[in-house]
Design an enzyme around this catalytic site. Sequence first.
Site, mmCIF file in Angstrom:
data_model
loop_
_atom_site.group_PDB
_atom_site.id
_atom_site.type_symbol
_atom_site.label_atom_id
_atom_site.label_comp_id
_atom_site.label_asym_id
_atom_site.label_seq_id
_atom_site.Cartn_x
_atom_site.Cartn_y
_atom_site.Cartn_z
ATOM 1 N N HIS A 291 4.484 0.107 -4.638
ATOM 2 C CA HIS A 291 4.042 1.509 -4.548
ATOM 3 C C HIS A 291 4.484 2.186 -3.238
ATOM 4 O O HIS A 291 5.108 3.244 -3.247
ATOM 5 C CB HIS A 291 2.509 1.585 -4.599
ATOM 6 C CG HIS A 291 1.870 0.892 -5.753
ATOM 7 N ND1 HIS A 291 1.760 1.470 -6.989
ATOM 8 C CD2 HIS A 291 1.277 -0.324 -5.855
ATOM 9 C CE1 HIS A 291 1.121 0.646 -7.804
ATOM 10 N NE2 HIS A 291 0.820 -0.445 -7.140
HETATM 11 C C1 BDR Z 1 -2.041 1.600 -3.562
HETATM 12 O O1 BDR Z 1 -3.181 0.797 -3.390
HETATM 13 C C2 BDR Z 1 -2.893 -0.289 -2.544
HETATM 14 O O2 BDR Z 1 -3.375 -1.468 -3.070
HETATM 15 C C3 BDR Z 1 -1.406 -0.297 -2.333
HETATM 16 O O3 BDR Z 1 -1.089 -0.728 -1.020
HETATM 17 C C4 BDR Z 1 -1.006 1.126 -2.567
HETATM 18 O O4 BDR Z 1 -1.091 1.876 -1.380
HETATM 19 C C5 BDR Z 1 -1.625 1.524 -5.006
HETATM 20 O O5 BDR Z 1 -2.648 1.993 -5.837
#
Ligand code: BDR
Length: 380
Positions: A291
């Site tokens: 992400h």
């Molecule tokens: C987001 O949530 C976190 O677990 C990840 O680092 C990312 O920023 C994804 O939903």
Amino acid sequence: MKLDVCRWKSDRRVFLKTATGSAIIAMIEGQSAIAKPTLFVQTAGSNSLGVTKATRVIIDTDPGVDDAFALMLALQSPELKVEAVTAVAGNLPLGITLPNALRLVEICDRADIPVAGGAAAPLIRRQVTAASAHGENGLGGVELPEPKITPVKEHAADLICRIANQSPGEVTLIGLGPLTNIALALRADPTLSKAVKGIVLMGGSLSGGNVTPAAEFNFYVDPEAASIVFNSGIPITMVGLDVTRKVELTESYIRQLEAGKNKPSQAAARIARAIMATYKKHGQNGGPTLHDPLAVSALIRPNILTFEDYQVKIETTGTITAGESVGWKRDPINYAAALENIGPSSTKSEGTFTPNTKVAVDVRPDEFFHLLIERITSNA
Ligand code: BDR
Ligand code: CA
């Protein structure tokens, strides 16, 4: 502008004491009137001689496996000038995310960059973490050396305010975790929204969440903070689950990282290998999703993503939907109908369509991974 560092020492207690629920709501709503943002997706600019100027950024993060990749991408990319890294509680408690941020800055040989600790918990909610996805140490269980560098004394929110105010219109914030630090900074300094150039964030979704059917993790953890940011008037670029779900790590990418000789590739490969193994062990389809580096790539190669203008607001009151990002594309901006005998006579429709966010709606995953691997494996 000078902020009192001491007041952040127990920032959350102070916030809860000084900002009652209604004060927070007032801030959430009040800020929406501040400014009509110019929407932007920025790239590094050129001066009159055609020399490319790096984009100045502050990265707020909660490392976190994908945060680790995002930091490596940013620190290894000449298009970005990382002014500071600020840590927030999110994927793991601050006691883990802050040392991880220090470790990653050190692995990239960037001890010159200040790293500051920030909020240890969301503004008003109980803390929720994601150790099941990131491992108890936030790095998939991979032990990286203890950091030798130490955090600066300044609180993350102070540091954000100070750097942004020193160069109005120059600094872009990159938000990779719950937006608590940035909301605290906005609360401390209402002029900050005018001083920053924009915010690029990983968070939200217009197509369903990953914690609840409605909410993405970063917004779910601190919906009030997200709402303050989206109502701040800061031009926002939102790289949410709509696109980040499409950038999954594969075996072939891990091998390319393993072939890299520098410290960032070796660290990235070990983390990737470990997290892929966890995925397989739990019988999950596909690979881990990167992400956060996709959000960083929006500032390096915006063409990797396709954007559309939306007016985005964050749900803060729903007991099922808190943290949901809701996007309008055009008039009318309809809200839920008013309750009989309670509150204003009508909440059905409000305001006009004023886009505040460029939402990433499509992505070219191959180009993203090409950029990511090239940068992490290069000797910057
Ligand atoms: C987001 O949530 C976190 O677990 C990840 O680092 C990312 O920023 C994804 O939903
Ligand atoms: Ca994150």
